[in-house]
Design a protein around this motif. Structure first.
Motif, PDB file in Angstrom:
ATOM      1  N   UNK A   5      48.176  24.013  41.811  1.00 47.78           N
ATOM      2  CA  UNK A   5      49.579  23.593  41.628  1.00 47.78           C
ATOM      3  C   UNK A   5      50.504  24.343  42.584  1.00 47.78           C
ATOM      4  N   UNK A   6      50.188  25.610  42.815  1.00 46.78           N
ATOM      5  CA  UNK A   6      50.989  26.425  43.742  1.00 46.78           C
ATOM      6  C   UNK A   6      50.942  25.825  45.151  1.00 46.78           C
ATOM      7  N   UNK A   7      49.763  25.326  45.552  1.00 46.62           N
ATOM      8  CA  UNK A   7      49.633  24.721  46.887  1.00 46.62           C
ATOM      9  C   UNK A   7      50.564  23.499  46.995  1.00 46.62           C
ATOM     10  N   UNK A   8      50.661  22.767  45.897  1.00 40.59           N
ATOM     11  CA  UNK A   8      51.515  21.569  45.907  1.00 40.59           C
ATOM     12  C   UNK A   8      53.003  21.948  45.942  1.00 40.59           C
ATOM     13  N   UNK A   9      53.353  23.009  45.215  1.00 44.18           N
ATOM     14  CA  UNK A   9      54.780  23.327  45.043  1.00 44.18           C
ATOM     15  C   UNK A   9      55.307  24.374  46.023  1.00 44.18           C
ATOM     16  N   UNK A  10      54.433  24.945  46.840  1.00 48.49           N
ATOM     17  CA  UNK A  10      54.856  26.057  47.695  1.00 48.49           C
ATOM     18  C   UNK A  10      55.993  25.639  48.634  1.00 48.49           C
TER      19      UNK A  10
END
Ligand code: GRG
Length: 296
Positions: free
Chosen positions: A289-294
């Motif tokens: 999810x972090x990769x998507x929201x970074x």
């Protein structure tokens, strides 16, 4: 412990180890150590070593044993950024919020600093492996995986396709192949290296491989999106470089809306895959999810 705290703890661990591995030197060739450290210690998300540490923890592995492999991948990653920024490649002035290596040390030393980081990564891994007979075979397998991922079948291969695609319209198949190699391979490498070190089962390995491929591609789709609508201050480099260099990207081929949809789908598929590990998969789920929201 929440995701961000854990991530930052691992970043600290990696930074301390890198700082210890690449020291300044009084030798006549002291300038090369300065140039290596300049880019290596310039920040960065440390995503690749964190991935190795997270997979290792999922299997209850020894953190001290996997750490040098993660750091070696970070050195290889940093070499690729130094070389990618050179005038002969993307000719960029800023990276990780600082002037690029060649802008500070000149082109010749920047080339050597990249070469030195690549070489040193293998010195670090091989010296580490030689310390323990019992773990030698899995260690060499992990190192081989990292070598292959950064070479002609991985990152360098992808960079060649990228270079030769500039100014051309390329097919989705070529675009995917390029990113699978250029960005994906070095994201997959620390995941699979940690898996090999922990001697996971064939089924577990396949599951991690699918997860790695999904987040690797998602990482690149997000990178393309950030190059269009990111904040250069937060990114630490200018935006719009893909368009300026006439590069085919997910956004240039599919547009922003479709690229964002693709990103969400890839992340959801990665999460579904890693959920097979049950409760142990918490960190890697959040990392997807972090990769998507970074934002950087
Ligand atoms: C020169 C052999 C050679 C290869 C270059 C990595 C690469 C191949 C080029 C970099 C160009 C680029 C921006 C690729 C997109 C994906 C990517 C690798 C972004 C940078 O990685 P991050 O976001 O960087 O993990 P930090 O600074 O956070 O480590």
């Amino acid at each position: 412990m929440n995701f961000k705290t854990k991530y930052n703890q691992w970043v600290e661990l990696v930074n301390t180890e890198l700082d210890h591995l690449v020291r300044e030197s009084e030798l006549p060739q002291g300038s090369i150590f300065k140039a290596m450290r300049y880019s290596l210690m310039a920040g960065g998300k440390r995503l690749r070593p964190v991935l190795a540490l997270a997979v290792n923890e999922m299997f209850g592995g020894d953190e001290k044993w996997v750490l040098p492999f993660g750091c070696a991948v970070e050195m290889i990653h940093t070499y690729s950024l130094i070389h990618d920024d050179l005038p002969a490649m993307d000719n960029d002035d800023y990276r990780r919020g600082m002037l690029t290596n060649h802008k500070v040390y000149g082109e010749a030393l920047a080339i050597l600093a990249g070469d030195a980081l690549l070489n040193y990564a293998f010195e670090v891994m091989s010296e580490h492996i030689l310390k323990e007979n019992k773990r030698m075979v899995s260690g060499v397998r992990a190192m081989n995986l990292i070598a292959r991922s950064s070479g002609v079948f991985g990152m360098i291969g992808g960079q060649v396709v990228d270079l030769e695609s500039e100014g051309k319209v390329i097919s989705l198949e070529t675009l995917r192949h390029m990113h699978k190699c250029k960005t994906g391979a070095l994201i997959k490498a620390p995941i699979l290296a940690a898996a090999v070190i922990n001697q996971v089962s064939e089924e577990e390995y396949q599951c991690l491989e699918i997860y790695a491929e999904k987040i690797g591609l998602a990482f690149q789709v997000k990178d393309d999106i950030l190059d269009v609508e990111g904040d250069s201050e937060i990114l630490g480099k200018p935006v719009g470089s893909d368009e300026n260099n006439s590069k085919s990207t997910f956004v240039s081929i599919y547009g922003l809306k479709e690229s964002k949809k693709m990103l969400e789908e890839l992340i959801q598929e990665a999460i579904t895959e890693i959920e097979r590990f049950g409760e142990r998969s918490g960190f890697l789920k959040e990392l997807a999810l972090y990769i998507m929201d970074r934002s950087n």
